[in-house]
Write an enzyme that holds these catalytic residues in place. Sequence first.
Site, PDB file in Angstrom:
ATOM      1  N   GLN A  78      -2.765   2.719  -7.795  1.00 37.02           N
ATOM      2  CA  GLN A  78      -2.018   3.944  -8.101  1.00 37.02           C
ATOM      3  C   GLN A  78      -1.033   4.326  -7.000  1.00 37.02           C
ATOM      4  OE1 GLN A  78      -1.628   5.639 -10.801  1.00 37.02           O
ATOM      5  NE2 GLN A  78      -3.056   4.389 -11.977  1.00 37.02           N
ATOM      6  N   SER A  79      -0.633   3.376  -6.192  1.00 38.71           N
ATOM      7  CA  SER A  79       0.269   3.661  -5.070  1.00 38.71           C
ATOM      8  C   SER A  79       1.568   4.340  -5.520  1.00 38.71           C
ATOM      9  CB  SER A  79       0.593   2.343  -4.361  1.00 38.71           C
ATOM     10  OG  SER A  79       1.680   2.521  -3.480  1.00 38.71           O
ATOM     11  N   ASN A  80       1.819   5.534  -4.979  1.00 39.12           N
ATOM     12  CA  ASN A  80       3.103   6.207  -5.225  1.00 39.12           C
ATOM     13  C   ASN A  80       4.224   5.402  -4.589  1.00 39.12           C
ATOM     14  OD1 ASN A  80       1.872   8.658  -6.335  1.00 39.12           O
ATOM     15  ND2 ASN A  80       1.200   9.062  -4.244  1.00 39.12           N
ATOM     16  N   ALA A  85       4.414   2.161  -4.120  1.00 40.03           N
ATOM     17  CA  ALA A  85       4.764   0.972  -4.900  1.00 40.03           C
ATOM     18  C   ALA A  85       5.633   1.366  -6.094  1.00 40.03           C
ATOM     19  CB  ALA A  85       3.483   0.267  -5.354  1.00 40.03           C
TER      20      ALA A  85
END
Length: 293
Positions: free
Chosen positions: A51-53, A55
């Site tokens: 869920q990396s913002n 990325a």
Amino acid sequence: MSQVMGCKVYIKRDDLCGVALGGNKVRKLEYLLKDAKQQGYELVMTTGQAQSNHAMLTAACCRKLGLDCVLVLKKKGILERKGNQVLNHLMGIEVRFVDTEDYEDIYKEMDRIGEERGKKVYKIPCGGSNGLGSIGYVDCMREIREQTDETFDYIACACGSGGTSAGVLLGASLYFPETKVILSKVDSDPFETIVPSIMEECAKILEIPCPKVDPLFVDAWGEGYSIPSEEGLEAIRCMLQKEGILLDTCYTGKAFGGLMRLAKEGRFKPEDKVLFIHTGGAGGLFAQDFEEV
Ligand SMILES: *Cc1c(COP(=O)(O)O)cnc(C)c1O
């Protein structure tokens, strides 16, 4: 929020910066992707958890700039097509998961994909946190200085991989030398050494001396990185109900929750001015299963 906190609260809305759902990573990517373009790279890769913002925003900025992008993510967190993964999907971005704790494995996979495609890969570290990316937050401090004549007693933000904190500290030393910086740690990494080392790298690129700084670190990770905390959830509810502003469970909720704890402990005087840097994160919020929390 000023009433709740018992001091004067200001918010720098870096969540509203104009690409996808906004957030702090866009300021870092301005420098990182410019560097990629200048060096002639056409393929960009970065990493983080599912869920990396960072990325998702790397993907969005690459799309905007016409760069190709592959996300090589850790097989951790919420893997289903929710939150930021919805956006990655809608942007048509290729996502590969690697089941590892070691970023070296991830970088190897990036090289392998690059070879497969016959292209050099511009690799951006987790969170875009290196000296070059952090210049974005030196800029942010200059921008705030230009936007207001206010002085602040405190400037506060979330500390997740450390690049934002490094830029804020360096920028504050230049433009807000009297201001105390508060860094809410949303992970248990040793930021007391990580942040100064990114700062040094950043100062070197800018060819300015690296000052000795003394930020106030606040433990705000609760039970662990990306696990919602009661304090963070209270901050999310409060900010949404009082101001109509969204915080997230992983970063900004915990960061602001840490500030609310300091306020309860009597840290701030009524006349104190506290500037919170809203670093975004809405995408992750909508991946969270609120049946559980
Ligand atoms: C990445 C992130 C942070 C933390 O910034 P770092 O530079 O990684 O310390 C804070 N808030 C949000 C919403 C983020 O995505």
